[in-house]
Design a protein around this motif. Structure first.
Motif, short mmCIF file in Angstrom:
data_model
loop_
_atom_site.label_atom_id
_atom_site.label_comp_id
_atom_site.label_asym_id
_atom_site.label_seq_id
_atom_site.Cartn_x
_atom_site.Cartn_y
_atom_site.Cartn_z
N ILE A 241 2.61 -1.10 -13.79
CA ILE A 241 3.25 -0.73 -12.57
C ILE A 241 4.64 -0.35 -12.54
O ILE A 241 5.29 0.68 -12.40
CB ILE A 241 2.68 -1.62 -11.43
CG1 ILE A 241 1.09 -1.69 -11.40
CG2 ILE A 241 3.61 -1.29 -10.26
CD1 ILE A 241 0.79 -0.20 -11.02
N LEU B 133 -1.81 -0.97 -5.80
CA LEU B 133 -0.87 -2.13 -5.19
C LEU B 133 -1.59 -2.81 -4.37
O LEU B 133 -2.35 -2.15 -3.67
CB LEU B 133 0.55 -1.44 -4.75
CG LEU B 133 1.53 -0.85 -5.74
CD1 LEU B 133 2.64 -0.53 -5.02
CD2 LEU B 133 1.76 -1.64 -6.74
N ILE C 197 6.67 3.01 -12.46
CA ILE C 197 7.60 3.25 -11.20
C ILE C 197 9.08 3.87 -11.85
O ILE C 197 9.63 4.83 -11.45
CB ILE C 197 7.94 2.19 -10.33
CG1 ILE C 197 6.80 1.84 -9.70
CG2 ILE C 197 9.25 2.58 -9.50
CD1 ILE C 197 6.90 0.57 -8.87
N GLN D 38 6.41 7.22 -4.82
CA GLN D 38 5.44 6.63 -5.91
C GLN D 38 4.71 5.43 -5.35
O GLN D 38 3.41 5.26 -5.41
CB GLN D 38 6.33 6.12 -7.24
CG GLN D 38 6.75 7.25 -7.95
CD GLN D 38 7.41 6.77 -9.18
OE1 GLN D 38 8.45 5.96 -8.71
NE2 GLN D 38 7.19 6.82 -10.37
N LEU D 39 5.69 4.67 -4.45
CA LEU D 39 5.06 3.47 -3.79
C LEU D 39 3.94 3.95 -2.75
O LEU D 39 2.67 3.27 -2.73
CB LEU D 39 6.20 2.76 -3.15
CG LEU D 39 7.12 1.96 -3.92
CD1 LEU D 39 8.24 1.26 -3.03
CD2 LEU D 39 6.42 1.01 -4.90
N PHE E 28 0.80 4.80 -5.01
CA PHE E 28 0.20 3.75 -5.58
C PHE E 28 -0.59 3.08 -4.60
O PHE E 28 -1.70 2.43 -5.03
CB PHE E 28 1.31 2.85 -6.09
CG PHE E 28 2.01 3.50 -7.60
CD1 PHE E 28 1.46 4.47 -8.21
CD2 PHE E 28 3.12 2.83 -8.25
CE1 PHE E 28 1.75 5.07 -9.22
CE2 PHE E 28 3.36 3.31 -9.10
CZ PHE E 28 2.95 4.64 -9.88
N TRP E 29 -0.20 2.87 -3.51
CA TRP E 29 -0.83 2.30 -2.22
C TRP E 29 -2.09 3.07 -1.83
O TRP E 29 -3.05 2.50 -1.70
CB TRP E 29 0.19 2.09 -1.15
CG TRP E 29 -0.42 1.52 0.11
CD1 TRP E 29 -0.99 0.03 0.45
CD2 TRP E 29 -1.15 2.36 1.12
NE1 TRP E 29 -1.64 0.28 1.71
CE2 TRP E 29 -1.76 1.42 2.15
CE3 TRP E 29 -0.94 3.48 1.61
CZ2 TRP E 29 -2.28 1.89 3.40
CZ3 TRP E 29 -1.54 4.04 2.73
CH2 TRP E 29 -2.19 3.20 3.67
N LEU F 184 11.15 7.11 -5.57
CA LEU F 184 10.49 5.80 -5.36
C LEU F 184 9.55 5.51 -4.23
O LEU F 184 8.30 4.88 -4.41
CB LEU F 184 11.57 4.78 -5.57
CG LEU F 184 11.19 3.32 -5.24
CD1 LEU F 184 10.10 2.84 -6.50
CD2 LEU F 184 12.48 2.34 -5.00
N ALA F 185 9.91 6.07 -3.05
CA ALA F 185 9.07 5.66 -1.89
C ALA F 185 7.72 6.68 -2.11
O ALA F 185 6.81 6.20 -1.87
CB ALA F 185 9.90 6.41 -0.71
#
Length: 334
Positions: free
Chosen positions: A279, A334, A283, A324-325, A328-329, A321-322
């Motif tokens: 992960i 995640l 990222i 991607q997060l 992923f969520w 980054l935001a």
């Protein structure tokens, strides 16, 4: 020789002790010189000799003075100690094994006890010191021992079998202690101990299973001087040994379950660590690509002369980054 003397004190004299069973639970001691001349003084007397099978004099003594056949004598002093029993006419020959309680020895390294009896004489043999014959002869000296050859064999078998119980109980207690430990914190301590327990269980079962068969053969095929009460007592020892074998199976399964749990948790921990590293790499891979692209020393790069270019790149990285997060969520990574 007295039964409690050590091998060092006795040297290589084949005779460890000799007792004459009086038929009433007692017995008198015989010296080495009296053994060859012994004859029953009263009906029901039985001579019990306990010998070192590795002493050089034993084999000639068996064949000569005791009149045991050459084949049987060689069997009794053989290094082949797998538990077994056989009948030769009116004689009973058996090899049994018991827990090794000698110093610096592992209990599962069981030691052998051979025996021969024609109903009038009982001869037992061992290589390493054993407590069981000493316990039985102590009972004789106190007047509470076996009364004949059959009951002497039964008492030896019972003492050998009972001594196995404590070893099995100790193994079960060790498993209970290990199950109470924190597997993740005490992993390095638990795993070697589980391996040792499994090895001990396998060693005990390797010896106890053929001993179970040998005892069944004694109960089934022993000569007539081995009376019905002796056969019933042997049957009790067989049942007890069968329960011990079941307990060993349970101990083995418990150790295996605990070992599997250890391995499963270790594997899960490694997989989780690998997953988290993946992960993190996922990222920072696009962020690293972007910052690497912005950092190349090539003329004409847009924004080089602008003072706000750095903060624009930072904002773009934060946005990536935001995103991607969020993805992923959304994908439940995640």
């Amino acid at each position: 020789m007295d039964a409690i003397e050590t091998d060092a004190a006795e040297g290589m004299d084949p005779l460890i002790f000799a007792r004459v069973l009086d038929g009433k639970g007692g017995g008198r001691s015989l010296a080495r010189g009296e053994v060859d001349e012994w004859r029953p003084a009263h009906p029901g007397e039985v001579l019990w000799l306990h010998l070192r099978r590795h002493a050089p004099e034993v084999l000639p003594w068996l064949r000569g003075d005791l009149g045991i056949s050459e084949t049987t004598a060689e069997l009794l002093v053989s290094e082949e100690t797998r538990p077994r029993a056989l009948r030769e006419g009116e004689t009973l020959v058996a090899t049994l094994r018991g827990i090794n309680f000698n110093p610096n020895a592992e209990p599962e390294d069981m030691i052998s006890l051979q025996l021969w009896s024609d109903g009038r004489r009982l001869v037992t043999f061992r290589k390493l010191p054993m407590q069981t014959p000493r316990d039985v002869v102590t009972m004789l000296d106190r007047g509470r021992g076996p009364t004949d050859a059959g009951s002497a064999i039964v008492e030896v078998v019972e003492q050998l079998t009972l001594r196995m119980n404590q070893t099995i109980v100790d193994m079960n207690a060790q498993i209970d202690v290990l199950e109470a430990l924190d597997i993740e914190e005490d992993y390095e301590e638990i795993l070697p101990r589980i391996t040792a327990i499994r090895r001990a269980c396998l060693a005990l079962k390797r010896h106890m299973s053929p001993q179970h068969e040998a005892l069944e053969r004694i109960a089934r095929e022993a000569p007539d001087w081995f009376d019905e009460s002796d056969r019933r007592e042997i049957a009790e020892s067989i049942d007890r040994l069968r329960r011990y074998l079941d307990d060993i199976d349970i101990s083995t399964e418990s150790a295996l379950v605990l070992q599997d749990e250890l391995r499963a948790r270790s594997l899960a921990s490694n997989e989780h660590a690998t997953y988290m590293l993946t992960i993190v790499a996922g990222i920072f891979l696009p962020l690293g690509f972007l910052t690497g692209l912005m950092g190349i020393n090539v003329g004409g790069m847009p924004g080089v002369e602008e003072s706000s270019a750095f903060w624009i790149v930072v904002a773009v990285c934060i946005g990536i980054l935001a995103l991607q997060l969020f993805l992923f969520w959304r994908w439940k990574w995640l």
